[in-house]
Scaffold this active site. Structure first.
Site, PDB file in Angstrom:
ATOM      1  N   ASP A 169     -31.573-144.336  14.835  1.00  0.00           N
ATOM      2  CA  ASP A 169     -31.855-143.939  16.210  1.00  0.00           C
ATOM      3  C   ASP A 169     -32.839-142.772  16.220  1.00  0.00           C
ATOM      4  O   ASP A 169     -32.883-141.983  15.271  1.00  0.00           O
ATOM      5  CB  ASP A 169     -30.570-143.509  16.919  1.00  0.00           C
ATOM      6  CG  ASP A 169     -29.594-144.663  17.124  1.00  0.00           C
ATOM      7  OD1 ASP A 169     -30.047-145.825  17.148  1.00  0.00           O
ATOM      8  OD2 ASP A 169     -28.383-144.397  17.249  1.00  0.00           O
TER       9      ASP A 169
ATOM     10  N   TYR B 226     -23.216-141.176   6.150  1.00  0.00           N
ATOM     11  CA  TYR B 226     -23.755-140.315   7.202  1.00  0.00           C
ATOM     12  C   TYR B 226     -22.978-139.009   7.281  1.00  0.00           C
ATOM     13  O   TYR B 226     -21.788-138.954   6.945  1.00  0.00           O
ATOM     14  CB  TYR B 226     -23.633-140.994   8.573  1.00  0.00           C
ATOM     15  CG  TYR B 226     -24.395-142.277   8.733  1.00  0.00           C
ATOM     16  CD1 TYR B 226     -25.700-142.285   9.228  1.00  0.00           C
ATOM     17  CD2 TYR B 226     -23.802-143.502   8.410  1.00  0.00           C
ATOM     18  CE1 TYR B 226     -26.392-143.475   9.390  1.00  0.00           C
ATOM     19  CE2 TYR B 226     -24.497-144.691   8.569  1.00  0.00           C
ATOM     20  CZ  TYR B 226     -25.792-144.670   9.058  1.00  0.00           C
ATOM     21  OH  TYR B 226     -26.471-145.857   9.216  1.00  0.00           O
TER      22      TYR B 226
ATOM     23  N   ASP C 178     -24.816-141.072  22.503  1.00  0.00           N
ATOM     24  CA  ASP C 178     -25.340-139.901  21.798  1.00  0.00           C
ATOM     25  C   ASP C 178     -25.971-138.939  22.797  1.00  0.00           C
ATOM     26  O   ASP C 178     -25.966-139.179  24.013  1.00  0.00           O
ATOM     27  CB  ASP C 178     -26.330-140.299  20.698  1.00  0.00           C
ATOM     28  CG  ASP C 178     -27.566-141.022  21.231  1.00  0.00           C
ATOM     29  OD1 ASP C 178     -27.898-140.873  22.427  1.00  0.00           O
ATOM     30  OD2 ASP C 178     -28.208-141.740  20.444  1.00  0.00           O
TER      31      ASP C 178
ATOM     32  N   ARG D  89     -22.242-144.313  16.489  1.00  0.00           N
ATOM     33  CA  ARG D  89     -22.029-143.869  17.876  1.00  0.00           C
ATOM     34  C   ARG D  89     -20.728-144.438  18.432  1.00  0.00           C
ATOM     35  O   ARG D  89     -19.952-143.747  19.093  1.00  0.00           O
ATOM     36  CB  ARG D  89     -23.213-144.306  18.755  1.00  0.00           C
ATOM     37  CG  ARG D  89     -24.477-143.507  18.537  1.00  0.00           C
ATOM     38  CD  ARG D  89     -25.612-144.081  19.367  1.00  0.00           C
ATOM     39  NE  ARG D  89     -26.088-145.351  18.844  1.00  0.00           N
ATOM     40  CZ  ARG D  89     -26.459-146.395  19.592  1.00  0.00           C
ATOM     41  NH1 ARG D  89     -26.371-146.342  20.910  1.00  0.00           N
ATOM     42  NH2 ARG D  89     -26.913-147.492  19.033  1.00  0.00           N
TER      43      ARG D  89
END
Length: 304
Positions: A46, A74, A88, A180
């Site tokens: 993203d 992550y 987000d 997310r």
């Protein structure tokens, strides 16, 4: 149309994607800096996200699909008390709930529910398609369509730090996982809701060393001082994407027949699965598959 201009560059660049830039924009900038004829990336990050974005140049585009299927790691920061339409910080806040300070014990109790094989409903702001259209295009028009849950695997999930209404987690997950959505689901399970305020990919498949990444700024400085050719020093070899596969080494005669598309017999070769094929001089030839009769069949060979 004429042929795309540029140099024949082959290899994998572990780009440290900056925040605020799409994965494709980062790819195109790196491609121009290397003056590469052919390039592709291995799954989007993203715009808000930073971190490891492997870029495949030339013949390395033949392994990009295997990197798409790879597990990823992550570091994600969640802001509790607010949900957004995108999941987000790029999106508009859709709900606010009070947070009287995050309870580390309550967070630790919730996380096991989201470890292992779980189901996720893909977000509307995603590149998945519905009746031929991207979900994010429908979402921007104010539409919401039913999405079927998908099974993904969260290999590791642990709480790293808590500061005010934010908490930072480490996540190791399978392909197809939406971080997310994971954070939204954790926020709802805890009560106040949450969205991603920061996201950084630290590893993908065989690439686990965050120090191996290079920034666009470093590439730009190197290109300015030494030219596009100097940037090839930053490229990992094509075969590095398949580091977990067994190697099969071929003599010149056997390699000749394999390059003609013929399955070949190789002594002491693996008995099943995918293999990396090497010719004389440790030259990487491409990818092969072991047939049921034990022969090695060429699947995707490099041309250079």
């Amino acid at each position: 149309m004429g042929r795309r201009k540029g140099r024949n560059v082959h290899g994998i660049l572990l780009l440290d994607k900056p925040a605020g830039m799409s994965s494709n924009a980062a790819l195109q900038r790196a491609r121009r800096l290397l003056d590469a004829r052919k390039a592709g990336h291995t799954g989007s990050l993203d715009p808000l996200a930073t971190g490891m974005l492997p870029l495949c140049f030339g013949e390395a585009t033949k392994v990009s699909g295997f990197l798409l299927d790879a597990a990823k790691r992550y570091r994600v920061t969640a802001r509790f008390g607010e949900e957004t339409d995108t999941g987000d910080a790029e999106g508009e806040v859709t709900e606010r709930r009070p947070v009287d300070g995050l309870d580390e014990g309550a967070l630790a109790d919730v996380l096991p529910r989201f470890t292992g094989e779980i189901e996720q409903v893909p977000p509307m702001y995603s590149a998945l398609k519905h009746q031929g259209r991207r979900l994010y295009d429908l979402a921007r028009e104010g539409q919401e369509v039913e999405r079927k849950p998908r099974r993904v695997t969260i290999h590791e999930l642990w709480l790293e730090a808590v500061a005010g209404v934010e908490a930072t987690f480490e996540v190791a997950c399978s392909k197809g996982t939406y971080v997310r959505t994971l954070i939204e689901d954790i926020g709802r399970a805890l009560g106040p809701g949450a969205h991603v305020s920061a996201l950084r990919r630290t590893a993908l498949g065989p690439y686990r060393d965050p120090n191996a990444m290079v920034s666009l700024q470093a590439l730009e400085e190197a290109a300015e001082s030494a030219g596009a050719e100097a940037l090839e020093a930053y490229l990992a070899p094509v075969e590095s994407a398949l580091a977990s596969w067994p190697d099969v080494h071929l003599s010149a005669d056997v390699a000749f027949y394999l390059r003609q598309g013929q399955p070949v017999w190789v002594p002491k070769a693996p008995t099943a699965g995918w293999v990396r094929l090497f010719g004389e001089g440790e030259r990487f030839l491409g990818m092969g598959n072991v047939l049921s009769d034990g022969r090695i069949a060429p699947k995707r060979l490099l041309v250079r």
